[in-house]
Design a protein around this motif. Structure first.
Motif, PDB file in Angstrom:
ATOM      1  N   PRO A 159       0.801  -1.216   0.000  1.00  0.00           N
ATOM      2  CA  PRO A 159       0.000   0.000   0.000  1.00  0.00           C
ATOM      3  C   PRO A 159       0.833   1.266   0.000  1.00  0.00           C
ATOM      4  N   GLN A 160       2.049   1.208   0.587  1.00  0.00           N
ATOM      5  CA  GLN A 160       2.899   2.396   0.609  1.00  0.00           C
ATOM      6  C   GLN A 160       3.310   2.775  -0.811  1.00  0.00           C
ATOM      7  N   ASP A 172       1.506   2.352  -3.390  1.00  0.00           N
ATOM      8  CA  ASP A 172       0.345   2.983  -4.007  1.00  0.00           C
ATOM      9  C   ASP A 172       0.345   4.483  -3.742  1.00  0.00           C
ATOM     10  N   GLU A 173       0.614   4.866  -2.499  1.00  0.00           N
ATOM     11  CA  GLU A 173       0.628   6.275  -2.139  1.00  0.00           C
ATOM     12  C   GLU A 173       1.780   7.005  -2.830  1.00  0.00           C
ATOM     13  N   GLN A 174       2.917   6.334  -2.953  1.00  0.00           N
ATOM     14  CA  GLN A 174       4.051   6.943  -3.655  1.00  0.00           C
ATOM     15  C   GLN A 174       3.716   7.190  -5.114  1.00  0.00           C
ATOM     16  N   LEU A 178       0.711   7.684  -6.327  1.00  0.00           N
ATOM     17  CA  LEU A 178      -0.255   8.776  -6.383  1.00  0.00           C
ATOM     18  C   LEU A 178       0.457  10.119  -6.264  1.00  0.00           C
ATOM     19  N   GLU A 179       1.452  10.190  -5.374  1.00  0.00           N
ATOM     20  CA  GLU A 179       2.210  11.436  -5.228  1.00  0.00           C
ATOM     21  C   GLU A 179       2.976  11.761  -6.506  1.00  0.00           C
ATOM     22  N   ARG A 201     -10.537   8.407  -6.063  1.00  0.00           N
ATOM     23  CA  ARG A 201     -10.210   8.903  -4.717  1.00  0.00           C
ATOM     24  C   ARG A 201     -10.969  10.207  -4.464  1.00  0.00           C
ATOM     25  N   GLU A 214      -9.323  14.926  -0.555  1.00  0.00           N
ATOM     26  CA  GLU A 214      -8.076  14.271  -0.164  1.00  0.00           C
ATOM     27  C   GLU A 214      -6.964  14.565  -1.172  1.00  0.00           C
ATOM     28  N   LEU A 272      -3.372  16.730  -0.821  1.00  0.00           N
ATOM     29  CA  LEU A 272      -2.091  16.180  -1.231  1.00  0.00           C
ATOM     30  C   LEU A 272      -1.400  17.104  -2.230  1.00  0.00           C
TER      31      LEU A 272
END
Length: 294
Positions: A226-227, A229-231, A233-234, A260, A264, A268
């Motif tokens: 999951p980490q 995934d966030e990277q 997205l960033e 999303r 949120e 970001l």
């Protein structure tokens, strides 16, 4: 004041029409149809003689205004070629215009290729993400798939037969070889559901000419990282900010593409924007200090 009815119609088998839909289509003063020839087949089957007018993706604002004027005189129904109007079919613009003008908008639920494919796929146990038709250009299609790659839900995709091979190959490259249900001609005479993998489906349709209308239900990817995934997205946020988009524009685009929450994504984007501005300011300050010391 008239009411605008959104009427779901069969996606293949004409017996799938609901009793309520038949009543509404018979009682309204006008039916706005994506394809009047297709609508006449349905109406003729059930002896309905309500007048028809065309309303499709290229009708333009003028036709919307004409239908609003007609609503002032009585009820109108909207039907697509098949399934629910407004879902990858014309209807959303008219709904917005009618609601803003104060006309009641009522949905008459009916068949949908989306829910039919999800139900028969055996791949959906919780939620799913419906993306409609993917972009026609391979580069844009791959970008869209990359945005959807890490979502924890199966993907439901419409595809035309002449683009199916390219879409399957792009999906394998971007998503990896996942389970897929390739649903063809749902509820029609040659209905077929092929439960396989993306790679096997791509190989099959290289040997067999795709025919008919397709819905792909693609299994969700692994959620082991999951980490990452966030990277990702960033990274997508940074790419769009670099292109000059505002934080609000970035949030709108990525909300549409990823599902999303816009709020949120906006937070970001603002955070990333502030970090970039701080790094830029620190860089300029460091350069000035170095210059002063020489």
């Amino acid at each position: 004041m008239g009411t605008l009815y959104l009427v779901g119609t069969p996606i293949g088998n004409l017996e799938d029409i609901t009793v309520r839909a038949l009543r509404v289509l018979a009682e309204v003063r006008l039916i706005a149809a994506e394809d009047t020839r297709q609508a006449r087949k349905l109406l003729g089957r059930y002896g309905i003689q309500t007048p028809l007018v065309s309303f499709h993706a290229h009708s333009g604002r003028e036709r919307v205004q004409q239908l609003l004027a007609a609503l002032g005189e009585g009820d109108i129904a909207v039907v697509s070629d098949a399934g629910m109007p407004g879902i990858s079919d014309p209807g959303a613009e008219l709904v917005r215009a009618a609601a803003e003008a104060g006309y009641p908008v009522v949905v008459v639920p009916g068949p949908s290729a989306v829910t039919a494919a999800v139900a028969v796929s055996g791949l959906v146990t919780d939620g799913f993400v419906f993306t409609g038709f993917l972009p026609r250009r391979s580069s844009e299609r791959r970008e869209r798939l990359s945005l959807l790659r890490d979502l924890p839900y199966p993907l439901v995709v419409f595809e035309a037969p002449h683009r199916l091979r390219e879409t399957l190959h792009d999906a394998v490259e971007v998503l990896g070889d996942r389970p897929v249900a390739v649903c063809r001609e749902l509820t029609k005479r040659f209905e077929e559901v092929r439960r396989t993998t993306l790679a096997e489906a791509a190989a099959h349709y290289e040997q067999h000419e795709p025919r008919g209308e397709f819905v792909l239900v693609i299994a969700a990817g692994s959620r082991e990282h999951p980490q990452a995934d966030e990277q990702r997205l960033e990274e997508l946020v940074r790419e769009r900010l670099t292109k000059g988009l505002s934080a609000a524009a970035v949030a709108r685009e990525l909300a549409r593409l990823t599902g999303r929450p816009r709020r949120e994504l906006y937070r970001l984007a603002v955070t990333v924007q502030q970090e970039e501005q701080k790094n830029e300011a620190d860089g300029k300050g460091g350069t000035h200090a170095t210059g002063a010391g020489t």
